[in-house]
Design a protein around this motif. Structure first.
Motif, short mmCIF file in Angstrom:
data_model
loop_
_atom_site.label_atom_id
_atom_site.label_comp_id
_atom_site.label_asym_id
_atom_site.label_seq_id
_atom_site.Cartn_x
_atom_site.Cartn_y
_atom_site.Cartn_z
N UNK A 8 -3.54 0.76 31.23
CA UNK A 8 -3.18 -0.86 30.74
C UNK A 8 -4.48 -1.63 31.67
N UNK A 9 -4.35 -3.01 31.30
CA UNK A 9 -5.24 -3.85 31.73
C UNK A 9 -5.13 -5.19 31.19
N UNK A 10 -6.08 -5.86 31.36
CA UNK A 10 -6.21 -7.44 30.99
C UNK A 10 -7.26 -7.43 29.73
N UNK A 11 -6.82 -8.01 28.52
CA UNK A 11 -7.83 -8.06 27.67
C UNK A 11 -7.58 -9.26 27.08
N UNK A 12 -8.72 -9.69 25.98
CA UNK A 12 -8.56 -10.95 25.34
C UNK A 12 -7.93 -10.65 23.82
N UNK A 13 -7.23 -11.70 23.17
CA UNK A 13 -6.59 -11.35 22.10
C UNK A 13 -7.76 -10.91 21.03
N UNK A 14 -7.38 -9.82 20.22
CA UNK A 14 -8.21 -9.25 19.29
C UNK A 14 -8.95 -8.26 19.70
N UNK A 15 -8.67 -7.64 20.92
CA UNK A 15 -9.47 -6.55 21.65
C UNK A 15 -8.54 -5.44 21.45
#
Length: 121
Positions: A8-15
């Motif tokens: 898991x983690x933090x990503x931006x939309x579309x990634x």
């Protein structure tokens, strides 16, 4: 049966993001699955697989998420593409004995700790 999820983690939309879950404590585990729970919401079925190309995916993620599991392996992967902010949730791995790919979380007696996925807009 012990289940350990990661990725898991933090990503931006579309990634994209790939989660994995490894099971131990049993030589053969029939069905492994992914569920998710967003803040303030109930647990939602994401995908399940039992090897040999047999799998099912939840309607809300169909076409964007892919579940995979190698034959004879007690590891399941969830490849998430085109992520949206509404995919933000804690993703948990579950397992059960038997051959049916249930979408009902009450059918899964074995659970691991979840991994947080956060998608920013």
């Amino acid at each position: 049966v012990q289940l350990q999820a990661s990725g898991g983690g933090l990503v931006e939309a579309g990634e994209s993001l790939r989660l994995s879950c490894a099971a131990s404590g049993r030589t053969v585990i029939d069905v492994m699955a992914w569920f998710r729970q967003a803040p303030g919401k109930g647990r939602e079925f994401v995908a399940a697989a039992k090897g040999r190309g047999v799998y099912t995916t939840g309607n809300s993620v169909k076409g964007r998420f892919t579940v995979s599991r190698a034959n004879g392996e007690n590891t399941i992967f969830l490849t998430m593409s085109a992520l949206k902010p509404e995919d933000t949730a804690v993703y948990s791995c579950a397992a059960r004995d038997g051959s049916v790919l249930y979408t009902d979380d009450s059918r899964y007696p074995y659970w691991g700790q979840g991994t947080q996925v956060t998608v920013s807009s």
